[in-house]
Design an enzyme around this catalytic site. Structure first.
Site, short mmCIF file in Angstrom:
data_model
loop_
_atom_site.label_atom_id
_atom_site.label_comp_id
_atom_site.label_asym_id
_atom_site.label_seq_id
_atom_site.Cartn_x
_atom_site.Cartn_y
_atom_site.Cartn_z
N ARG A 18 0.84 -1.05 0.11
CA ARG A 18 0.00 0.10 -0.08
C ARG A 18 0.92 1.27 -0.03
O ARG A 18 0.37 2.45 -0.67
CB ARG A 18 -0.81 0.24 1.20
N ASN A 36 -6.52 -2.60 1.95
CA ASN A 36 -6.55 -4.23 1.82
C ASN A 36 -7.98 -4.78 2.20
O ASN A 36 -8.61 -4.32 2.72
CB ASN A 36 -5.67 -4.87 3.33
#
Length: 782
Positions: A18, A36
């Site tokens: 990320r 996520n």
């Protein structure tokens, strides 16, 4: 302006994915968010089409070191995306389709910090970041967030929180991030319960004190990443022998750990590929050729010429070995054949009579993960035990398996793993050991339940080995009956071959390959024990074309641990025992056998009482080893005699047919199957023993003769069947010399050879083969 939703699947959680997305999106001037969820990572972006395309290209080339993108799908976003920046959003829980990252060895940056006096992580034994540290060993459920790991017990301090939330920091969203102020701690205890302080050793702290204890000849139980190890100085024979006696592990080699490559190179030759493996994020035990320049304690290895070395893979190990200029033993903290201890109290109970000291910590190990073992053969990695660093990374299935239903494969009895199959991927568990041990079987069931819950896996089919007495098969039948799930029984050697086909990316509907599966034994379709098989196989079915002559395993399982039984059975089967009494009575092996209760043994063979015939090449190796004087009476583990015989092979004889001609084997055909008969080999071997030909030369001639017999059989079958590839599999093909000899000879004939590199050739890879065979059969039925 374009707005897109980008779905990324693969190993993309807990690896700094990320933050990489965030950094690249900002660099490309995009608005949106990333989060996520159960499927992996979901990205929503808004910007010019050119900027989005550039972003995706950079994402694929600048992927974090531990990440792996299996699938990246772009779709137009129909919703109303209201962002004035790019942000990282909260994780979303939904159906689990993402992967769990294997535990990763300490990265160079974290190593530097633990030895830097000006770093706040100086000498902190649990330092980690998004590029390294615990993953599988600490996770309870997906998504991989701190609250779902054993780090949930440790409230993050302001300093760590600052790094955790700083997108430009290496520790951004590193779930196990911690320091002295807020994280786990390690401490030293004496096994006798008396108090201990670091000041007793004039050391920096308890972790540093362990080094002094090891140098003094003490045995220390060290709680590490995926389990507790027993450690001692590998150069002190007295303490190594003491460890063997206390642990009741009398012959199996001990794994070693060294501070750095330089220390390892004092004891072994290390090529470029081996160095790469040692220093990789998986940091496995690598089997290396001993040089003899410097030697470890003789009882580290018994009858072998390789040493199993690994480098420190946690900050704890790096700190312990900082002052250690020689290797240490680092072996599983258990009694022989039991699972490795993972809990402090369990270790104190089970290891107090083995260890003198304990180095504990208070971060719970959720999943037991053994060290992986690999070796390099002809510049190709061969995994012998797949565990820490590799499991549970998924294995992509070949074309044709994209839409398989969820399948659970239960694996074998020995060297067990299980396998979950879904959506074109196989998730193979870490090595779980030999299920004949009750504690190992319990651990197998616990790990299986954990995986099924972690991955929300609901099997539609269960695949098991055909052997009726395998505990894994019995458990599979119980699960099938309880949950009304169809069951597929898979032949052992077919599963070996299918596993080899999968990792070589053979598509589902390819023509059959010729699979050569050589091992100890597996349950055959005819109810007998197989172990030297030539099968014409695809993923769905097989035809048995050839085998080795079946020979009685006198005493059943006893034959695995008493090699002389196999020698006698082979000589009886070859009708050479009378010749032994007349011509070879002075040979040591004949004298030894004459002291055995031969009348009783003959009755067992004739009446087939606990002496099943088996075409096992593994037992043939044992028989030859015993005949030439290697571990004749007793072995403490399967294949010990065969491994020792491989170690003594004379290399010059191996490469010179004039000095050491090949031992002959004969071939026959009956009942629609070809058979390789070792009788001529035994006749030649007995003559060599009588002429006092050295052991290493005989060992070389046997390896060459066996390889030649295998290749001659392939040449014959090649002409009769439409074969374009040969798969070499089964535990016997972990023999480096046999594998190289057979491969070289087949490739000279222009035949493509398939071998293992992702999963073990032994039973550790069996569950993968079981799963894909069941999948292929289901696809065919539907």
């Amino acid at each position: 302006m374009a707005t897109e939703e980008i779905r990324v699947r693969g190993t993309v959680q807990g690896v700094g994915f990320r933050p990489t997305v965030y950094r690249l999106a900002k660099a490309c001037g995009l608005l949106g968010d990333v989060c996520n969820d159960g499927e992996g990572v979901l990205i929503r972006v808004s910007g010019s089409e050119e900027a989005i395309t550039k972003f995706i290209a950079r994402l694929q080339t600048e992927c974090p070191p531990l990440a792996r993108i299996n699938q990246l799908a772009r779709t137009p976003y129909e919703g109303d995306l209201k962002f004035d920046n790019f942000v990282i959003s909260t994780s979303v829980s939904n159906a689990i389709k993402t992967e769990i990252t294997p535990d990763a060895a300490t990265c160079p940056q974290c190593q530097q910090e633990i030895f830097d006096p000006f770093s706040r992580f100086y000498r902190y034994p649990f330092t980690n970041c998004t590029h390294c540290g615990p993953r599988l060993s600490i996770i309870r459920e997906i998504p991989y967030d701190r609250c779902n790991t054993s780090m949930s017990a440790f409230a993050i301090c302001p300093e760590c929180a600052k790094e955790y939330h700083d997108v430009e920091n290496r520790r951004f969203h590193a779930q196990p991030v911690a320091c002295y102020a807020c994280g786990p701690s390690a401490w030293l205890e004496r096994a006798d319960g008396k108090s201990v302080t670091a000041s007793m050793f004039s050391m920096l702290d308890d972790v540093d004190a362990v080094c002094t204890l090891l140098q003094k000849g003490e045995i220390v139980a060290i709680k590490g990443l995926g389990g507790i190890h027993l450690a001692c100085d590998a150069t002190q024979e007295t303490v190594v022998q003491k460890l063997r006696q206390r642990k009741k592990r009398y012959h199996k080699p001990f794994a070693l750990m060294a501070r750095d490559i330089k220390v390892i190179e004092e004891y072994c030759t290390v090529n470029a590929k081996e160095k790469e493996l040692l220093a990789s994020s998986a940091a496995p035990i690598v089997l290396l050729q001993a040089t003899g320049k410097k030697v470890v304690a003789p009882s580290i290895i018994s009858g072998q010429n390789t040493l199993g070395f690994m480098l420190p893979y946690t900050p704890l190990h790096h700190l312990i070995l900082r002052r250690m200029n020689r290797p240490i033993v680092l072996t599983s903290g258990n009694l022989a054949d039991e699972p490795q201890c993972i809990d402090n109290d369990e270790a104190k109970d089970k290891l107090r009579t083995i260890a003198d000291y304990f180095l504990f910590h208070n971060r719970e190990i959720i999943n037991r993960v053994d060290d992986s073992v690999v070796r390099v053969i002809s510049d190709k990695t061969q995994i012998i035990r797949r565990a820490r660093g590799y499991a549970p990374a998924s294995i992509s299935l070949p074309p044709g398996f994209q839409d398989v239903p969820q399948i659970l494969a239960m694996g074998s009895e020995l060297k067990n793993t299980f396998c979950l199959l879904r959506e074109g991927k196989a998730i193979l568990s870490q090595h779980l050991g030999d299920l004949e041990n009750a504690a190992a079987f319990n651990a197998y069931q616990e790990t299986l339940n954990l995986y099924l819950n972690l991955f929300e896996h609901t099997p539609e089919v269960i695949a098991i080995d055909k052997h009726p007495e395998y505990l894994s098969s019995k458990l599979g039948k119980e699960l099938s009956n309880t949950n009304q799930i169809p069951i597929h029984q898979i032949q052992h050697h077919h599963a070996h071959i299918a596993a080899c086909m999968v990792e070589n990316r053979i598509p589902l509907n390819s023509p059959p390959v010729l699979g050569i599966a050589l091992d100890g034994l597996g349950y055959g379709d005819d109810g007998t024990l197989w172990g030297g098989e030539f099968l014409l196989a695809d993923y769905r079915q097989f035809q048995r074309l050839a085998t080795f002559k079946p020979v009685a395993m006198i005493g059943g399982e006893q034959a695995t641990y008493q090699p002389w039984r196999n020698t006698y059975a082979q000589l009886i089967a070859a009708q050479l025992w009378d010749d032994c009494q007349e011509q070879y009575a002075d040979l040591e092996i004949v004298k030894l056998l004459n002291k055995k209760p031969l009348k009783l043994l003959n009755q067992l063979i004739e009446k087939k009482i606990n002496s099943p015939p088996a075409s096992s090449v593994g037992r043939l190796f044992d028989a030859v080893a015993a005949a030439i004087g290697i571990y004749r009476d007793e072995c403490s583990y399967e294949g010990q005699a065969a491994i020792a015989m491989e170690a003594i092979v004379d290399v010059s004889s191996l490469n010179n047919d004039k000095e050491a001609p090949i031992y002959p084997f004969s071939f026959s055909f009956s009942d629609s199957i070809y058979c390789i008969d070792p009788r001529p080999m035994w006749q030649a071997l007995l003559n060599d023993l009588q002429q006092q030909i050295p052991q290493p030369v005989i060992a070389a001639k046997f390896h060459k003769g066996l390889a030649n017999a295998i290749v001659e059989m392939v040449k014959h079958l090649y002409q009769e069947n439409l074969i374009n590839q040969v798969a070499l599999t089964g535990g016997v093909f972990q023999n480096c010399i046999l594998l190289q000899q057979v491969t070289k000879r087949l490739e000279t004939l222009g035949i493509k050879v398939l071998t293992h590199s992702l999963v073990p050739a032994n039973d550790g890879g069996l569950s993968l083969g079981q799963a894909v065979i069941a999948a292929a059969q289901l696809i065919h039925e539907s």
